[in-house]
Design a protein around this motif. Structure first.
Motif, mmCIF file in Angstrom:
data_model
loop_
_atom_site.group_PDB
_atom_site.id
_atom_site.type_symbol
_atom_site.label_atom_id
_atom_site.label_comp_id
_atom_site.label_asym_id
_atom_site.label_seq_id
_atom_site.Cartn_x
_atom_site.Cartn_y
_atom_site.Cartn_z
ATOM 1 N N ILE A 1 0.868 -1.176 0.000
ATOM 2 C CA ILE A 1 0.000 0.000 0.000
ATOM 3 C C ILE A 1 0.904 1.225 0.000
ATOM 4 O O ILE A 1 1.763 1.369 0.871
ATOM 5 C CB ILE A 1 -0.933 0.029 1.229
ATOM 6 C CG1 ILE A 1 -1.797 -1.230 1.280
ATOM 7 C CG2 ILE A 1 -1.803 1.290 1.198
ATOM 8 C CD1 ILE A 1 -2.612 -1.380 2.551
ATOM 9 N N ILE A 2 0.703 2.079 -0.999
ATOM 10 C CA ILE A 2 1.526 3.279 -1.145
ATOM 11 C C ILE A 2 0.607 4.492 -1.160
ATOM 12 O O ILE A 2 -0.342 4.542 -1.952
ATOM 13 C CB ILE A 2 2.348 3.221 -2.451
ATOM 14 C CG1 ILE A 2 3.244 1.987 -2.464
ATOM 15 C CG2 ILE A 2 3.159 4.505 -2.639
ATOM 16 C CD1 ILE A 2 3.865 1.692 -3.808
ATOM 17 N N PRO A 3 0.886 5.498 -0.320
ATOM 18 C CA PRO A 3 0.077 6.731 -0.373
ATOM 19 C C PRO A 3 0.303 7.461 -1.694
ATOM 20 O O PRO A 3 1.406 7.449 -2.250
ATOM 21 C CB PRO A 3 0.609 7.566 0.786
ATOM 22 C CG PRO A 3 1.429 6.662 1.612
ATOM 23 C CD PRO A 3 1.878 5.539 0.735
ATOM 24 N N LEU A 4 -0.747 8.083 -2.204
ATOM 25 C CA LEU A 4 -0.671 8.914 -3.398
ATOM 26 C C LEU A 4 -0.948 10.357 -2.997
ATOM 27 O O LEU A 4 -1.970 10.638 -2.381
ATOM 28 C CB LEU A 4 -1.710 8.470 -4.425
ATOM 29 C CG LEU A 4 -1.542 7.078 -5.010
ATOM 30 C CD1 LEU A 4 -2.745 6.699 -5.857
ATOM 31 C CD2 LEU A 4 -0.276 6.994 -5.831
ATOM 32 N N LEU A 5 -0.037 11.244 -3.325
ATOM 33 C CA LEU A 5 -0.203 12.672 -3.045
ATOM 34 C C LEU A 5 0.003 13.461 -4.320
ATOM 35 O O LEU A 5 0.956 13.222 -5.059
ATOM 36 C CB LEU A 5 0.814 13.142 -2.001
ATOM 37 C CG LEU A 5 0.671 12.595 -0.591
ATOM 38 C CD1 LEU A 5 1.827 13.069 0.285
ATOM 39 C CD2 LEU A 5 -0.662 13.011 0.019
ATOM 40 N N SER A 6 -0.873 14.418 -4.562
ATOM 41 C CA SER A 6 -0.719 15.259 -5.750
ATOM 42 C C SER A 6 0.352 16.314 -5.496
ATOM 43 O O SER A 6 0.747 16.568 -4.347
ATOM 44 C CB SER A 6 -2.048 15.930 -6.096
ATOM 45 O OG SER A 6 -2.215 17.115 -5.362
ATOM 46 N N PRO A 7 0.786 16.990 -6.545
ATOM 47 C CA PRO A 7 1.734 18.091 -6.371
ATOM 48 C C PRO A 7 1.210 19.182 -5.435
ATOM 49 O O PRO A 7 1.998 19.917 -4.851
ATOM 50 C CB PRO A 7 1.929 18.606 -7.796
ATOM 51 C CG PRO A 7 1.725 17.393 -8.644
ATOM 52 C CD PRO A 7 0.603 16.647 -7.958
ATOM 53 N N ALA A 8 -0.105 19.282 -5.276
ATOM 54 C CA ALA A 8 -0.667 20.272 -4.352
ATOM 55 C C ALA A 8 -0.159 20.053 -2.929
ATOM 56 O O ALA A 8 -0.043 20.990 -2.147
ATOM 57 C CB ALA A 8 -2.194 20.216 -4.372
ATOM 58 N N HIS A 9 0.160 18.819 -2.589
ATOM 59 C CA HIS A 9 0.722 18.502 -1.277
ATOM 60 C C HIS A 9 2.242 18.594 -1.269
ATOM 61 O O HIS A 9 2.839 18.989 -0.284
ATOM 62 C CB HIS A 9 0.347 17.066 -0.864
ATOM 63 C CG HIS A 9 -1.077 16.893 -0.498
ATOM 64 N ND1 HIS A 9 -1.574 17.204 0.736
ATOM 65 C CD2 HIS A 9 -2.130 16.432 -1.218
ATOM 66 C CE1 HIS A 9 -2.860 16.945 0.775
ATOM 67 N NE2 HIS A 9 -3.224 16.472 -0.399
ATOM 68 N N VAL A 10 2.848 18.205 -2.354
ATOM 69 C CA VAL A 10 4.291 18.008 -2.393
ATOM 70 C C VAL A 10 5.077 19.289 -2.687
ATOM 71 O O VAL A 10 6.107 19.539 -2.060
ATOM 72 C CB VAL A 10 4.648 16.919 -3.440
ATOM 73 C CG1 VAL A 10 6.146 16.718 -3.525
ATOM 74 C CG2 VAL A 10 3.950 15.613 -3.099
ATOM 75 N N PHE A 11 4.580 20.104 -3.626
ATOM 76 C CA PHE A 11 5.386 21.213 -4.110
ATOM 77 C C PHE A 11 4.941 22.600 -3.657
ATOM 78 O O PHE A 11 5.643 23.573 -3.922
ATOM 79 C CB PHE A 11 5.438 21.188 -5.643
ATOM 80 C CG PHE A 11 6.071 19.947 -6.183
ATOM 81 C CD1 PHE A 11 7.407 19.665 -5.943
ATOM 82 C CD2 PHE A 11 5.337 19.032 -6.913
ATOM 83 C CE1 PHE A 11 8.000 18.509 -6.428
ATOM 84 C CE2 PHE A 11 5.914 17.870 -7.406
ATOM 85 C CZ PHE A 11 7.249 17.614 -7.159
ATOM 86 N N ALA A 12 3.778 22.728 -3.048
ATOM 87 C CA ALA A 12 3.279 24.052 -2.650
ATOM 88 C C ALA A 12 4.187 24.665 -1.586
ATOM 89 O O ALA A 12 4.519 24.027 -0.599
ATOM 90 C CB ALA A 12 1.854 23.945 -2.130
ATOM 91 N N ARG A 13 4.602 25.896 -1.810
ATOM 92 C CA ARG A 13 5.424 26.642 -0.850
ATOM 93 C C ARG A 13 4.792 27.994 -0.613
ATOM 94 O O ARG A 13 4.575 28.730 -1.574
ATOM 95 C CB ARG A 13 6.863 26.808 -1.368
ATOM 96 C CG ARG A 13 7.593 25.493 -1.525
ATOM 97 C CD ARG A 13 7.911 24.859 -0.154
ATOM 98 N NE ARG A 13 8.517 23.547 -0.314
ATOM 99 C CZ ARG A 13 7.915 22.401 -0.035
ATOM 100 N NH1 ARG A 13 6.710 22.372 0.449
ATOM 101 N NH2 ARG A 13 8.525 21.252 -0.211
ATOM 102 N N PRO A 14 4.467 28.338 0.596
ATOM 103 C CA PRO A 14 4.584 27.488 1.772
ATOM 104 C C PRO A 14 3.577 26.336 1.705
ATOM 105 O O PRO A 14 2.594 26.423 0.976
ATOM 106 C CB PRO A 14 4.255 28.433 2.935
ATOM 107 C CG PRO A 14 3.375 29.476 2.343
ATOM 108 C CD PRO A 14 3.838 29.636 0.903
ATOM 109 N N PRO A 15 3.828 25.282 2.457
ATOM 110 C CA PRO A 15 2.901 24.147 2.444
ATOM 111 C C PRO A 15 1.482 24.591 2.809
ATOM 112 O O PRO A 15 1.296 25.463 3.657
ATOM 113 C CB PRO A 15 3.468 23.205 3.508
ATOM 114 C CG PRO A 15 4.897 23.591 3.641
ATOM 115 C CD PRO A 15 4.952 25.065 3.360
#
Length: 156
Positions: free
Chosen positions: A121-135
């Motif tokens: 089982i692997i979590p899937l995260l979109s770029p909205a979670h990964v690359f947004a600065r600030p988070p």
């Protein structure tokens, strides 16, 4: 078998639609949408309502991957494992078939019920979670996509 967590179950219930990948005889992928994916006692199941190729593929090769993403939260999970096609009359088969009919109507056919023995089982995260600065917080992400899709949550 890896047990499905409460968060995984919540994502499945919120997303409603999932995608089941199997392997055709010629080695090409077969992708089938499912609105019947559910978790019972930490185990994944889905009903075959109108996916004969999925069942043909699983009888030949039980390898399966299921992807579920909540489009508003922009996150989900990738479940990999082995499929077990349950025989009609089996208690687990009847539990899922009865749920499908109670949810959708008695006219819905349940040709097969598939139980997934999860191996990864692997979590899937979109770029909205990964690359947004600030988070951004989960609420900010959710509200952004409610606006983008022009929807409001129930009760809002």
């Amino acid at each position: 078998m890896i047990e499905i967590t409460a968060d995984m179950k919540a994502i499945i219930e919120q997303a409603i639609l999932s995608f089941v990948a199997t392997i055709n005889e010629d080695g090409t992928p077969n992708l089938s949408p499912k609105a019947s994916l559910m978790v019972v006692n930490g185990v994944l199941y889905f009903a075959d309502i109108a996916s004969p190729q999925t069942i043909v593929n699983l009888k030949r090769n039980p390898a399966v991957e299921i992807n579920v993403v909540d489009i508003f939260q922009r996150r989900g999970y990738r479940f990999k494992g082995r499929a077990l096609i349950l025989p009609p009359g089996d208690d687990e088969y009847l539990m899922i078939a009865n749920w499908v009919r109670a949810t959708n109507g008695p006219e819905y056919p349940v040709d097969h019920v598939v139980k997934i023995e999860t191996t990864s089982i692997i979590p899937l995260l979109s770029p909205a979670h990964v690359f947004a600065r600030p988070p951004r917080s989960q609420d900010e992400i959710r509200n952004t996509y409610y606006q983008k899709y022009a929807v409001k949550p129930i009760g809002a």
